[in-house]
Write a protein that holds these residues in place. Structure first.
Motif, mmCIF file in Angstrom:
data_model
loop_
_atom_site.group_PDB
_atom_site.id
_atom_site.type_symbol
_atom_site.label_atom_id
_atom_site.label_comp_id
_atom_site.label_asym_id
_atom_site.label_seq_id
_atom_site.Cartn_x
_atom_site.Cartn_y
_atom_site.Cartn_z
ATOM 1 N N ALA A 88 -10.870 -7.060 6.620
ATOM 2 C CA ALA A 88 -9.575 -7.099 7.300
ATOM 3 C C ALA A 88 -8.436 -7.274 6.293
ATOM 4 O O ALA A 88 -7.398 -6.620 6.395
ATOM 5 C CB ALA A 88 -9.556 -8.227 8.328
ATOM 6 N N VAL A 89 -8.641 -8.145 5.307
ATOM 7 C CA VAL A 89 -7.605 -8.374 4.296
ATOM 8 C C VAL A 89 -7.386 -7.118 3.459
ATOM 9 O O VAL A 89 -6.249 -6.712 3.199
ATOM 10 C CB VAL A 89 -7.999 -9.569 3.392
ATOM 11 C CG1 VAL A 89 -7.048 -9.673 2.212
ATOM 12 C CG2 VAL A 89 -7.996 -10.859 4.195
ATOM 13 N N VAL A 90 -8.485 -6.484 3.042
ATOM 14 C CA VAL A 90 -8.388 -5.303 2.183
ATOM 15 C C VAL A 90 -7.690 -4.154 2.898
ATOM 16 O O VAL A 90 -6.948 -3.382 2.279
ATOM 17 C CB VAL A 90 -9.795 -4.877 1.719
ATOM 18 C CG1 VAL A 90 -9.743 -3.544 0.988
ATOM 19 C CG2 VAL A 90 -10.400 -5.940 0.816
ATOM 20 N N LEU A 91 -7.887 -4.041 4.216
ATOM 21 C CA LEU A 91 -7.336 -2.917 4.973
ATOM 22 C C LEU A 91 -5.951 -3.182 5.534
ATOM 23 O O LEU A 91 -5.369 -2.302 6.173
ATOM 24 C CB LEU A 91 -8.287 -2.548 6.113
ATOM 25 C CG LEU A 91 -9.692 -2.109 5.698
ATOM 26 C CD1 LEU A 91 -10.490 -1.653 6.909
ATOM 27 C CD2 LEU A 91 -9.646 -1.008 4.651
ATOM 28 N N VAL A 92 -5.401 -4.373 5.303
ATOM 29 C CA VAL A 92 -4.064 -4.691 5.807
ATOM 30 C C VAL A 92 -3.014 -3.656 5.383
ATOM 31 O O VAL A 92 -2.183 -3.238 6.206
ATOM 32 C CB VAL A 92 -3.642 -6.111 5.368
ATOM 33 C CG1 VAL A 92 -2.133 -6.291 5.460
ATOM 34 C CG2 VAL A 92 -4.325 -7.152 6.246
ATOM 35 N N PRO A 93 -2.980 -3.198 4.118
ATOM 36 C CA PRO A 93 -1.958 -2.211 3.732
ATOM 37 C C PRO A 93 -2.013 -0.914 4.528
ATOM 38 O O PRO A 93 -1.024 -0.179 4.569
ATOM 39 C CB PRO A 93 -2.269 -1.954 2.251
ATOM 40 C CG PRO A 93 -2.941 -3.192 1.786
ATOM 41 C CD PRO A 93 -3.760 -3.650 2.949
ATOM 42 N N LEU A 94 -3.144 -0.619 5.174
ATOM 43 C CA LEU A 94 -3.247 0.601 5.965
ATOM 44 C C LEU A 94 -2.500 0.503 7.288
ATOM 45 O O LEU A 94 -2.067 1.528 7.837
ATOM 46 C CB LEU A 94 -4.723 0.927 6.254
ATOM 47 C CG LEU A 94 -5.556 1.503 5.120
ATOM 48 C CD1 LEU A 94 -6.981 1.724 5.596
ATOM 49 C CD2 LEU A 94 -4.959 2.803 4.599
ATOM 50 N N VAL A 95 -2.355 -0.704 7.815
ATOM 51 C CA VAL A 95 -1.841 -0.861 9.176
ATOM 52 C C VAL A 95 -0.441 -1.462 9.233
ATOM 53 O O VAL A 95 0.186 -1.441 10.297
ATOM 54 C CB VAL A 95 -2.811 -1.713 10.022
ATOM 55 C CG1 VAL A 95 -4.145 -1.012 10.169
ATOM 56 C CG2 VAL A 95 -3.010 -3.099 9.417
ATOM 57 N N ILE A 96 0.046 -1.998 8.137
ATOM 58 C CA ILE A 96 1.405 -2.533 8.140
ATOM 59 C C ILE A 96 2.369 -1.474 7.604
ATOM 60 O O ILE A 96 1.986 -0.623 6.803
ATOM 61 C CB ILE A 96 1.519 -3.823 7.297
ATOM 62 C CG1 ILE A 96 1.203 -3.538 5.823
ATOM 63 C CG2 ILE A 96 0.619 -4.910 7.847
ATOM 64 C CD1 ILE A 96 1.458 -4.719 4.904
ATOM 65 N N PRO A 97 3.630 -1.503 8.047
ATOM 66 C CA PRO A 97 4.614 -0.572 7.485
ATOM 67 C C PRO A 97 4.760 -0.793 5.984
ATOM 68 O O PRO A 97 4.731 -1.945 5.513
ATOM 69 C CB PRO A 97 5.904 -0.939 8.226
ATOM 70 C CG PRO A 97 5.456 -1.626 9.468
ATOM 71 C CD PRO A 97 4.195 -2.350 9.105
ATOM 72 N N PRO A 98 4.903 0.280 5.194
ATOM 73 C CA PRO A 98 5.045 0.111 3.747
ATOM 74 C C PRO A 98 6.189 -0.817 3.341
ATOM 75 O O PRO A 98 6.083 -1.532 2.348
ATOM 76 C CB PRO A 98 5.295 1.542 3.256
ATOM 77 C CG PRO A 98 4.606 2.403 4.273
ATOM 78 C CD PRO A 98 4.817 1.698 5.582
ATOM 79 N N VAL A 99 7.278 -0.802 4.116
ATOM 80 C CA VAL A 99 8.400 -1.696 3.796
ATOM 81 C C VAL A 99 7.960 -3.152 3.892
ATOM 82 O O VAL A 99 8.348 -3.990 3.068
ATOM 83 C CB VAL A 99 9.598 -1.421 4.737
ATOM 84 C CG1 VAL A 99 10.690 -2.461 4.523
ATOM 85 C CG2 VAL A 99 10.142 -0.027 4.501
ATOM 86 N N VAL A 100 7.135 -3.461 4.887
ATOM 87 C CA VAL A 100 6.611 -4.819 5.024
ATOM 88 C C VAL A 100 5.744 -5.150 3.812
ATOM 89 O O VAL A 100 5.776 -6.271 3.296
ATOM 90 C CB VAL A 100 5.806 -4.954 6.329
ATOM 91 C CG1 VAL A 100 5.150 -6.325 6.413
ATOM 92 C CG2 VAL A 100 6.716 -4.721 7.529
ATOM 93 N N GLY A 101 4.972 -4.173 3.349
ATOM 94 C CA GLY A 101 4.192 -4.383 2.137
ATOM 95 C C GLY A 101 5.075 -4.683 0.942
ATOM 96 O O GLY A 101 4.757 -5.546 0.109
ATOM 97 N N GLY A 102 6.205 -3.973 0.834
ATOM 98 C CA GLY A 102 7.137 -4.236 -0.260
ATOM 99 C C GLY A 102 7.721 -5.627 -0.191
ATOM 100 O O GLY A 102 7.875 -6.306 -1.215
ATOM 101 N N ILE A 103 8.049 -6.075 1.019
ATOM 102 C CA ILE A 103 8.571 -7.438 1.182
ATOM 103 C C ILE A 103 7.519 -8.458 0.784
ATOM 104 O O ILE A 103 7.812 -9.466 0.120
ATOM 105 C CB ILE A 103 9.034 -7.653 2.633
ATOM 106 C CG1 ILE A 103 10.263 -6.783 2.931
ATOM 107 C CG2 ILE A 103 9.351 -9.128 2.890
ATOM 108 C CD1 ILE A 103 10.714 -6.827 4.367
ATOM 109 N N ALA A 104 6.261 -8.204 1.178
ATOM 110 C CA ALA A 104 5.175 -9.115 0.817
ATOM 111 C C ALA A 104 5.012 -9.184 -0.704
ATOM 112 O O ALA A 104 4.805 -10.268 -1.277
ATOM 113 C CB ALA A 104 3.875 -8.660 1.472
ATOM 114 N N LEU A 105 5.129 -8.045 -1.360
ATOM 115 C CA LEU A 105 5.014 -8.021 -2.826
ATOM 116 C C LEU A 105 6.171 -8.777 -3.474
ATOM 117 O O LEU A 105 5.986 -9.470 -4.491
ATOM 118 C CB LEU A 105 4.981 -6.572 -3.321
ATOM 119 C CG LEU A 105 3.726 -5.780 -2.963
ATOM 120 C CD1 LEU A 105 3.884 -4.318 -3.360
ATOM 121 C CD2 LEU A 105 2.497 -6.380 -3.649
ATOM 122 N N LEU A 106 7.354 -8.650 -2.896
ATOM 123 C CA LEU A 106 8.499 -9.418 -3.410
ATOM 124 C C LEU A 106 8.255 -10.913 -3.289
ATOM 125 O O LEU A 106 8.583 -11.689 -4.198
ATOM 126 C CB LEU A 106 9.774 -9.036 -2.659
ATOM 127 C CG LEU A 106 10.578 -7.848 -3.181
ATOM 128 C CD1 LEU A 106 11.742 -7.559 -2.247
ATOM 129 C CD2 LEU A 106 11.083 -8.110 -4.595
#
Length: 263
Positions: A88-106
């Protein structure tokens, strides 16, 4: 080989689905100014963006291999609650919007993020740098490699690894000489898909890395900017990415499926 008979009624929704996906691509190709196509895709900004995309995508794909292969093997060879949570953790980037991924990385690597201050003490500033582009691309692309390789490993099973173990092969030897060769088609497909996803990444990159020409402005970001200032260039560059996607589809098709017969 027995050919599969397909119901005729499937042809209608299949044709509609093909039109739905293919018509926008055809329309884009028809709207390209072919007379100036070369100059549009070879401007300084476009060339910088394309070269940066290729460099960062190559590095990101290597990172996906280094991190994704072990993850895929662990997921394919383990079961239980822990494996389910890990997947579930590994596949999270597949299901969240990329912008949300960018915020998480920030929040993780930014100057005020979880690791940001530690990295700055070490003289490293990750956010809004080329390194940030690589991290963003790896974050969104690695699940594609993991899914592809995990599926190949599960299909291959474990019997050959068990035989290797009975013949005296250690875990590392069995992994290197049995496990990976058996799953090679899945690994190659996952690698190509990951590379293509890296090339097309936009949301996480612009959020985490920004848009600096020659530093963080990849080809998708250049297309987004050109859409406002030069729509012809945006269409031409978009067609370049479509051509890459078509190439990827061809490379990932390891073998042809049996041809169906309409009855």
């Amino acid at each position: 080989m027995t050919r599969l008979a397909l119901p005729r009624w499937l042809l209608v929704p299949a044709a509609l689905g093909t039109l739905f996906v293919g018509l926008p691509v055809v329309a884009m190709a028809l709207s390209v100014d072919w007379g100036s196509f070369g100059s549009l895709v070879t401007s300084d900004a476009s060339t910088d963006a394309l070269l940066l995309s290729l460099r960062t995508a190559a590095v990101s794909t290597v990172l996906c291999l280094l991190l994704g292969i072990p993850l895929a093997v662990v997921l394919a060879r383990t079961s239980g609650t822990a494996a389910t949570l890990l997947r579930a953790v590994v596949l999270v980037p597949l299901v969240i919007p990329p912008v949300v991924g960018g915020i998480a990385l920030l929040q993780a690597f930014g100057r005020r993020g979880l690791l940001g201050s530690t990295l700055e003490v070490a003289g490293l500033q990750v956010a809004f740098s080329t390194t940030a582009v690589v991290i963003a691309q790896t974050f969104v692309a690695m699940p594609f490699l993991v899914l592809s390789l995990e599926g190949a490993l599960r299909t291959a099973g474990t019997r050959f690894e068990e035989v290797a173990a009975t013949l005296g092969a250690g875990p590392t030897t069995a992994f290197r000489r049995v496990t990976l060769p058996l799953a090679l088609p899945g690994l190659l497909s996952g690698t190509i898909l990951a590379f293509a996803r890296c090339l097309g990444e936009f949301g996480a990159t612009i959020t985490f890395a920004g848009s600096l020409q020659g530093t963080t402005r990849t080809l998708p970001l250049e297309i987004y900017l050109q859409r406002e200032s030069d729509p012809r260039a945006a269409v031409a560059l978009s067609l370049v990415l479509v051509a890459v996607a078509v190439l990827v589809i061809g490379l990932t098709r390891a073998r042809r499926d049996p041809v169906g017969v309409v009855s």
